[in-house]
Design a protein around this motif. Structure first.
Motif, PDB file in Angstrom:
ATOM      1  N   THR A 383       1.429  -1.240  -0.300  1.00 17.32           N
ATOM      2  CA  THR A 383      -0.089   0.126  -0.102  1.00 17.32           C
ATOM      3  C   THR A 383       0.857   1.470  -0.218  1.00 17.32           C
ATOM      4  O   THR A 383       0.582   2.395  -0.847  1.00 17.32           O
ATOM      5  CB  THR A 383      -0.823  -0.113   1.067  1.00 17.32           C
ATOM      6  OG1 THR A 383      -1.595  -0.981   0.943  1.00 17.32           O
ATOM      7  CG2 THR A 383      -1.984   1.100   1.351  1.00 17.32           C
ATOM      8  N   LEU A 384       1.868   1.380   0.610  1.00 19.36           N
ATOM      9  CA  LEU A 384       3.013   1.835   0.944  1.00 19.36           C
ATOM     10  C   LEU A 384       3.592   2.394  -0.960  1.00 19.36           C
ATOM     11  O   LEU A 384       3.871   3.571  -0.396  1.00 19.36           O
ATOM     12  CB  LEU A 384       4.004   2.515   2.054  1.00 19.36           C
ATOM     13  CG  LEU A 384       2.738   3.338   3.176  1.00 19.36           C
ATOM     14  CD1 LEU A 384       3.918   2.934   4.724  1.00 19.36           C
ATOM     15  CD2 LEU A 384       2.516   3.971   3.571  1.00 19.36           C
ATOM     16  N   ALA A 385       3.837   1.368  -0.841  1.00 19.95           N
ATOM     17  CA  ALA A 385       5.181   1.629  -1.849  1.00 19.95           C
ATOM     18  C   ALA A 385       4.029   2.413  -3.189  1.00 19.95           C
ATOM     19  O   ALA A 385       4.140   3.090  -4.197  1.00 19.95           O
ATOM     20  CB  ALA A 385       5.208   0.019  -2.284  1.00 19.95           C
ATOM     21  N   ALA A 386       2.891   1.521  -3.127  1.00 23.69           N
ATOM     22  CA  ALA A 386       1.798   2.301  -4.495  1.00 23.69           C
ATOM     23  C   ALA A 386       1.507   3.732  -4.107  1.00 23.69           C
ATOM     24  O   ALA A 386       2.002   4.404  -5.036  1.00 23.69           O
ATOM     25  CB  ALA A 386       0.525   1.231  -4.476  1.00 23.69           C
ATOM     26  N   HIS A 387       1.624   3.773  -3.027  1.00 26.82           N
ATOM     27  CA  HIS A 387       1.182   5.591  -2.597  1.00 26.82           C
ATOM     28  C   HIS A 387       2.000   6.431  -3.494  1.00 26.82           C
ATOM     29  O   HIS A 387       2.175   7.420  -3.232  1.00 26.82           O
ATOM     30  CB  HIS A 387       0.221   5.181  -1.654  1.00 26.82           C
ATOM     31  CG  HIS A 387       0.084   6.711  -0.727  1.00 26.82           C
ATOM     32  ND1 HIS A 387      -0.862   7.753  -0.985  1.00 26.82           N
ATOM     33  CD2 HIS A 387       0.851   7.781   0.214  1.00 26.82           C
ATOM     34  CE1 HIS A 387      -0.890   8.986  -0.613  1.00 26.82           C
ATOM     35  NE2 HIS A 387       0.653   9.030   0.110  1.00 26.82           N
ATOM     36  N   LEU A 388       3.121   5.278  -2.872  1.00 26.64           N
ATOM     37  CA  LEU A 388       4.223   6.665  -2.916  1.00 26.64           C
ATOM     38  C   LEU A 388       5.232   6.381  -4.468  1.00 26.64           C
ATOM     39  O   LEU A 388       6.173   7.539  -4.668  1.00 26.64           O
ATOM     40  CB  LEU A 388       5.500   6.686  -1.996  1.00 26.64           C
ATOM     41  CG  LEU A 388       5.382   6.572  -0.240  1.00 26.64           C
ATOM     42  CD1 LEU A 388       5.916   6.223   0.915  1.00 26.64           C
ATOM     43  CD2 LEU A 388       5.033   8.364  -0.463  1.00 26.64           C
ATOM     44  N   GLY A 389       4.579   5.300  -5.094  1.00 29.53           N
ATOM     45  CA  GLY A 389       4.846   5.985  -6.561  1.00 29.53           C
ATOM     46  C   GLY A 389       6.243   4.018  -6.684  1.00 29.53           C
ATOM     47  O   GLY A 389       7.444   4.823  -7.269  1.00 29.53           O
ATOM     48  N   LEU A 390       6.398   3.795  -5.762  1.00 35.60           N
ATOM     49  CA  LEU A 390       7.565   2.489  -5.271  1.00 35.60           C
ATOM     50  C   LEU A 390       7.671   1.235  -5.992  1.00 35.60           C
ATOM     51  O   LEU A 390       6.593   1.093  -5.901  1.00 35.60           O
ATOM     52  CB  LEU A 390       8.329   2.677  -3.729  1.00 35.60           C
ATOM     53  CG  LEU A 390       8.264   4.178  -2.769  1.00 35.60           C
ATOM     54  CD1 LEU A 390       8.851   3.761  -1.290  1.00 35.60           C
ATOM     55  CD2 LEU A 390       8.973   4.627  -3.295  1.00 35.60           C
ATOM     56  N   ASN A 391       8.743   0.820  -6.520  1.00 37.62           N
ATOM     57  CA  ASN A 391       7.932  -0.251  -7.011  1.00 37.62           C
ATOM     58  C   ASN A 391       8.639  -1.682  -6.469  1.00 37.62           C
ATOM     59  O   ASN A 391       9.520  -1.427  -5.268  1.00 37.62           O
ATOM     60  CB  ASN A 391       9.327  -0.320  -7.893  1.00 37.62           C
ATOM     61  CG  ASN A 391       9.827  -1.872  -9.004  1.00 37.62           C
ATOM     62  OD1 ASN A 391       9.177  -3.066  -8.535  1.00 37.62           O
ATOM     63  ND2 ASN A 391       9.618  -1.817 -10.376  1.00 37.62           N
ATOM     64  N   PRO A 392       8.025  -2.109  -5.827  1.00 38.29           N
ATOM     65  CA  PRO A 392       7.803  -3.531  -5.372  1.00 38.29           C
ATOM     66  C   PRO A 392       8.965  -3.922  -5.093  1.00 38.29           C
ATOM     67  O   PRO A 392       9.746  -4.583  -3.740  1.00 38.29           O
ATOM     68  CB  PRO A 392       6.110  -3.573  -5.563  1.00 38.29           C
ATOM     69  CG  PRO A 392       5.740  -3.123  -6.073  1.00 38.29           C
ATOM     70  CD  PRO A 392       6.204  -2.218  -6.351  1.00 38.29           C
ATOM     71  N   GLN A 393       9.239  -4.075  -6.008  1.00 36.62           N
ATOM     72  CA  GLN A 393      10.743  -5.403  -6.360  1.00 36.62           C
ATOM     73  C   GLN A 393      12.326  -4.261  -6.042  1.00 36.62           C
ATOM     74  O   GLN A 393      12.883  -4.684  -5.285  1.00 36.62           O
ATOM     75  CB  GLN A 393      11.429  -5.568  -7.915  1.00 36.62           C
ATOM     76  CG  GLN A 393      11.641  -6.376  -7.922  1.00 36.62           C
ATOM     77  CD  GLN A 393      12.043  -7.687  -7.931  1.00 36.62           C
ATOM     78  OE1 GLN A 393      10.220  -7.831  -7.217  1.00 36.62           O
ATOM     79  NE2 GLN A 393      13.024  -8.162  -6.901  1.00 36.62           N
ATOM     80  N   ASN A 394      11.894  -2.995  -5.751  1.00 40.90           N
ATOM     81  CA  ASN A 394      12.634  -2.434  -5.217  1.00 40.90           C
ATOM     82  C   ASN A 394      12.715  -2.332  -3.032  1.00 40.90           C
ATOM     83  O   ASN A 394      12.799  -0.619  -2.868  1.00 40.90           O
ATOM     84  CB  ASN A 394      13.322  -1.081  -5.623  1.00 40.90           C
ATOM     85  CG  ASN A 394      13.770  -1.168  -6.799  1.00 40.90           C
ATOM     86  OD1 ASN A 394      14.710  -2.302  -7.417  1.00 40.90           O
ATOM     87  ND2 ASN A 394      13.250  -0.162  -7.983  1.00 40.90           N
TER      88      ASN A 394
END
Length: 450
Positions: A383-394
């Protein structure tokens, strides 16, 4: 149609295998990085062979694409995959391939680590009737005229410019001019990692109830290197009182086992337990006479008939602020995000059968944390990754308890502390030393983040 349950390896940008996922998961927009092989086939005239993708393909149906392209299967090398794909798709077995390039390709649906190869071949080609809709050699003039007209796949166009741009008179093959349909090639710059840390037993020692000096140093260095720092804990915000030494480094919080996530003052997620389920557990605690912490969206209430909650939370874990707990009837007017009952694991199974809308994450033998289904640390990370535009792979996650397993599995790299449960170590990509033996420092150094 493609088999959506086929297993692909998940890799980092160097090509190291760090996990696995199904074809469906890889193509779902999750952006997990998985490897593929491409072979560009030229004849002695300098023409290039392209295959036509069947209309049933789930990606770019009906378009002309690289002669051979396929996923590397789990447990397979890139060379093994290339020879298998060339044999299956074109019926060619006697060829000599030349490695050209390796790069990361990203589209709206997927993210691939592409191993690019080329060969010169004038023999017979027998395209697969099952996997392809034919194929033929194209002149460079035909390729030039088809560019940007939705005839060729965006992947082929960008890769051809990148690797063979001089054939089309493009001076800067590594910096192609992109059309609206073309994918974006990832920039060649250091990858920034989002680090997610459990608190108790991971950041904070159960022995000293403090963050080790080596951990403070490691997080300070990681932050200075551009990486992001997040907390992922079962604790509600009221009792997160032991992070003062690193509070200035924290970019966001996953709290209450993923039920409440926030960045600064912005709440990103708040997932509550159905009221009927809350009352089922509250009444059970009263009838069975066991301790229970009821966590609302703002406050907490504590039922502690035997003093067990106080003894463990204040004595063993050094939790502060429980004295600020409010009466149960006040808390029940709020949305309830978590229930923490104090009973053995044997009884947990019995209760959970009666509340199917919830999930349980035990990180201490004396109690467990119950949240609504879909509220766990793994979902909080995503959820936080999507909100902040972060790639889950990273992302990289650190934990030691049962409630950390979902986070370890969701992260690009999952790290188990040396003092972690064996069940968590079995799911982790790497096991470092314990919280008291510089575990976080060692792990960040192991992966080259500091």
């Amino acid at each position: 149609m493609d088999n959506q349950q086929e297993i692909f390896p998940i890799v980092d940008e160097s090509g190291k295998v760090i996990g696995s996922a199904t074809r469906g998961e890889c193509h779902s927009g999750s952006k997990v990085l998985h490897p593929v092989v491409h072979l560009h086939v030229f004849n002695s005239k300098g023409d290039i062979y392209l295959q036509r993708r069947p209309d049933w393909k789930d990606i770019q149906p009906g378009k002309w694409d690289t002669a051979v392209g396929g996923h590397i299967d789990y447990g397979e090398t890139s060379d093994e995959a290339l020879r298998r794909e060339v044999r299956e798709e074109l019926g060619i077995t006697d060829f000599i391939s030349e490695f050209v390039d390796k790069y990361v390709f990203e589209s709206k649906r997927e993210r691939e680590l592409v191993y690019v190869n080329r060969t010169s071949y004038d023999g017979e080609i027998h395209p697969s009737m099952e996997e392809l809709d034919g194929g033929r050699f194209w002149t460079m003039q035909e390729i030039r005229e088809a560019m940007g007209k939705d005839i060729l796949t965006p992947n082929f166009e960008s890769e051809f410019r990148r690797c063979f741009g001089k054939k089309l008179g493009i001076k800067h093959a590594q910096e192609p001019v992109r059309t609206a349909q073309e994918p974006v090639l990832t920039a060649q710059e250091p990858v920034r990692t989002a680090l997610f840390f459990d608190i108790d037993g991971t950041l904070v020692s159960f022995k000293t109830h403090e963050i080790p000096a080596s951990t403070i140093f490691a997080l300070t260095q990681a932050k200075a290197n551009g990486h992001k720092v997040f907390i992922s804990t079962g604790r509600p915000p009221l009792i997160i009182t032991n992070l003062g030494a690193i509070e200035h480094l924290i970019d966001g919080y996953v709290t209450i086992n993923g039920a409440l996530c926030f960045v600064g003052n912005e709440v990103v997620r708040c997932k509550n337990i159905p009221q009927e389920t809350v009352m089922t557990v509250v009444e059970d605690a009263k009838n069975k006479n066991y301790g229970l912490i009821v966590v609302g969206e703002r406050d907490v209430a504590v039922l502690d008939p035997h003093g067990e909650v106080d003894r463990i939370f204040r004595g063993e874990i050094a939790v502060e602020n429980l004295n600020l707990a409010k009466p149960l009837d006040v808390i029940l007017q709020q949305r309830i995000l978590q229930l923490t009952p104090f009973f053995p694991e044997e009884y947990e199974r019995d209760l959970m059968e009666r509340i199917p809308s919830c999930t349980s994450g035990r990180w201490h033998p004396a109690f467990t944390d119950i949240t609504a289904k879909g509220a766990d640390k793994g979902e909080g990370l995503l959820t936080l990754a999507a909100h902040l535009g972060l790639n889950p792979q990273n992302t990289m996650a650190f934990g030691d308890g049962g409630n950390d397993i979902s986070m370890i599995k969701a992260a690009g790299i999952g790290i188990a502390m040396g003092n972690a449960l064996e069940s968590l170590k079995n799911e982790a990509d790497y096991t470092t030393t314990s919280v008291d033996d510089d575990g976080i420092l060692g792990a960040l150094q192991h992966y080259g983040l500091i």
